[in-house]
Design a protein around this motif. Structure first.
Motif, PDB file in Angstrom:
ATOM      1  N   GLU A  43       0.713  -1.218   0.000  1.00  0.00           N
ATOM      2  CA  GLU A  43       0.012   0.072   0.009  1.00  0.00           C
ATOM      3  C   GLU A  43       0.916   1.352  -0.135  1.00  0.00           C
ATOM      4  O   GLU A  43       0.407   2.242  -0.587  1.00  0.00           O
ATOM      5  CB  GLU A  43      -0.886  -0.103   1.166  1.00  0.00           C
ATOM      6  N   HIS A  44       2.020   1.096   0.538  1.00  0.00           N
ATOM      7  CA  HIS A  44       2.698   2.309   0.804  1.00  0.00           C
ATOM      8  C   HIS A  44       3.989   2.326  -0.078  1.00  0.00           C
ATOM      9  O   HIS A  44       4.658   3.348  -0.359  1.00  0.00           O
ATOM     10  CB  HIS A  44       3.241   2.545   2.236  1.00  0.00           C
ATOM     11  N   ALA A  45       4.486   1.540  -0.684  1.00  0.00           N
ATOM     12  CA  ALA A  45       5.333   1.331  -1.591  1.00  0.00           C
ATOM     13  C   ALA A  45       5.366   2.562  -2.690  1.00  0.00           C
ATOM     14  O   ALA A  45       6.451   3.139  -3.218  1.00  0.00           O
ATOM     15  CB  ALA A  45       5.571  -0.057  -2.115  1.00  0.00           C
ATOM     16  N   PRO A  46       4.140   2.655  -3.470  1.00  0.00           N
ATOM     17  CA  PRO A  46       4.268   3.538  -4.561  1.00  0.00           C
ATOM     18  C   PRO A  46       4.670   5.141  -4.140  1.00  0.00           C
ATOM     19  O   PRO A  46       5.009   5.950  -4.719  1.00  0.00           O
ATOM     20  CB  PRO A  46       2.715   3.778  -5.122  1.00  0.00           C
ATOM     21  N   GLY A  49       7.300   5.604   1.316  1.00  0.00           N
ATOM     22  CA  GLY A  49       7.197   5.854   2.765  1.00  0.00           C
ATOM     23  C   GLY A  49       5.678   5.540   3.188  1.00  0.00           C
ATOM     24  O   GLY A  49       4.823   5.387   2.281  1.00  0.00           O
ATOM     25  N   VAL A  50       5.629   5.838   4.553  1.00  0.00           N
ATOM     26  CA  VAL A  50       4.062   5.539   5.045  1.00  0.00           C
ATOM     27  C   VAL A  50       3.454   6.723   5.155  1.00  0.00           C
ATOM     28  O   VAL A  50       3.695   7.835   5.249  1.00  0.00           O
ATOM     29  CB  VAL A  50       4.534   4.993   6.629  1.00  0.00           C
ATOM     30  N   VAL A  51       2.046   6.601   4.390  1.00  0.00           N
ATOM     31  CA  VAL A  51       1.105   7.453   4.374  1.00  0.00           C
ATOM     32  C   VAL A  51      -0.076   7.260   5.601  1.00  0.00           C
ATOM     33  O   VAL A  51      -0.675   6.284   5.427  1.00  0.00           O
ATOM     34  CB  VAL A  51       0.279   7.461   2.811  1.00  0.00           C
ATOM     35  N   ALA A 172      16.808   7.313   8.475  1.00  0.00           N
ATOM     36  CA  ALA A 172      18.088   7.486   7.279  1.00  0.00           C
ATOM     37  C   ALA A 172      18.089   6.348   6.394  1.00  0.00           C
ATOM     38  O   ALA A 172      18.292   6.770   5.358  1.00  0.00           O
ATOM     39  CB  ALA A 172      19.400   7.702   8.234  1.00  0.00           C
ATOM     40  N   PHE A 173      17.883   5.129   6.799  1.00  0.00           N
ATOM     41  CA  PHE A 173      18.003   3.928   5.911  1.00  0.00           C
ATOM     42  C   PHE A 173      16.992   4.115   4.865  1.00  0.00           C
ATOM     43  O   PHE A 173      17.066   3.992   3.713  1.00  0.00           O
ATOM     44  CB  PHE A 173      17.641   2.714   6.485  1.00  0.00           C
ATOM     45  N   ASP A 174      15.700   4.570   5.364  1.00  0.00           N
ATOM     46  CA  ASP A 174      14.572   4.811   4.338  1.00  0.00           C
ATOM     47  C   ASP A 174      14.987   5.906   3.336  1.00  0.00           C
ATOM     48  O   ASP A 174      14.762   5.808   1.983  1.00  0.00           O
ATOM     49  CB  ASP A 174      13.361   5.143   4.840  1.00  0.00           C
TER      50      ASP A 174
END
Length: 354
Positions: A43-46, A49-51, A172-174
């Motif tokens: 769901e968040h990959a597009p 990050g997390v919506v 930071a990783f993200d």
């Protein structure tokens, strides 16, 4: 005692049933009877990050079914439970509300005690579930939203030695994964690519390394990676791997340095032959970081304890266990307990007005 745990603080919808056995003379044992997690990565990959709104809606859609499955996997009914534990913060407030309100409804309908759990305490106490680690111990908590070093003196008793002054290491990783076009979530993506890279090809800073204290800083490292990637122009696969490896090595050096300082600071309050460094949170799943921290802990006379990778990322078992630990001390919460977007682990007794 047997508790149902509900976790909805971010992008994992989770439910679990955990049983805590008291064996006398302070000894205990924990059993995970079920642990069901629905990941919202697709769901968040597009969006990279997390919506928050998407996360909250996904929790609403999946939570009831996950709770039913957790009870079914544990081969238990509502009458077999002694209490309901749910994350009450910190986290994305919409998601926290979904899980906490669900737990309140169950507690009211089934006349069961409610335990409102600090999500960070769930991570902090997981090593007691998996490794029966006694108090006190040193905790390195590294996740998408938190980077902290604390002395865990008991349930609800935490003494902070250091924290991040800007970004959390998981964030930071993200961000680095996004800069390098590696996808989401960033931690596993960077770790995978870094295995093929040469960490010595590029020089990156080690913020605060060698300085007094135990605080972290990752904003400057993140900026340095962005500038390095831009300077390379069109990145080929090898350049991506080398930058990822250099970044991961820099993080490992910083974590090892900060943890080393903390181990020396905490040593006077630790039993000489039972000094333990517990690493918890999603970033603890990174094997390269684990190996570096294990060597550092050994050099300081500490044993490294890291829960299994599936219990480092967000899950319901850690919330159920934290609830069981609090419940064993007679700590429960009223049904008007409110959700909290922020809730420092070392904040002392909970006050909803805070």
């Amino acid at each position: 005692m047997t508790l149902l745990g509900i976790e909805t603080s971010c992008d994992e919808t989770a439910a679990a049933v955990v049983r805590r056995h008291d064996e006398g003379d302070g000894a205990f044992r924990g059993d995970i009877l079920s642990n069901v997690v629905f990941s919202q990565i697709r769901e968040h990959a597009p969006y990279g990050g997390v919506v928050p709104e998407i996360a909250a809606r996904a929790h609403v859609e999946h939570l009831d079914g996950l709770i039913a499955r957790a009870l079914d996997d544990a081969k238990l009914g509502w009458e077999d439970l002694d209490g309901i534990a749910a994350t009450a913060g910190p986290g994305l407030i919409g998601g926290v509300i979904v899980g906490l309100m669900t737990a309140k409804g169950i507690a009211f309908a089934r006349n069961l005690p409610l335990v409102a759990v600090n999500h960070l305490e769930g991570h902090a106490l997981t090593a007691r579930l998996t490794n029966r680690v006694p108090f006190p111990y040193l905790l390195l908590l590294v996740s998408g939203g938190h980077s902290q070093l604390l002395v865990v003196e008991g349930v609800g008793a935490y003494r902070r030695l250091g924290t991040t002054v800007d970004d959390a290491v998981g964030e930071a990783f993200d961000k680095v994964a996004k800069m390098l076009g590696l996808g989401f979530p960033g931690g596993p993506a960077v770790e995978k690519v870094a295995r093929e890279g040469n960490a010595a090809r590029f020089a990156l800073p080690r913020p605060l390394m060698g300085r007094a204290g135990c605080d972290f800083s990752f904003s400057g490292l993140k900026t340095a990676v962005r500038q390095l990637a831009e300077a390379q122009g069109d990145l080929d696969s090898q350049a991506r791997a080398d930058i990822a490896a250099a970044f991961q090595q820099a993080v490992a050096d910083v974590l090892a340095d900060r943890a080393s300082h903390a181990m020396r600071m905490a040593a006077p309050s630790m039993p000489l032959k039972a000094r333990r460094l517990v690493v918890a949170g999603g970033v603890a799943s990174n094997l390269a970081l684990r190996e570096r921290l294990e060597a550092t802990a050994g050099a300081e006379g500490y044993e490294l304890v890291v829960p299994p990778a599936r219990l480092c990322t967000d899950n319901g078992a850690m919330i159920a266990w934290a609830g069981a630990e609090r419940f064993a001390l007679g700590l429960t919460d009223p049904l008007d307990t409110g959700p909290r977007a922020r809730w420092p682990l070392d904040a002392g007794p909970r006050t909803d007005a805070a």
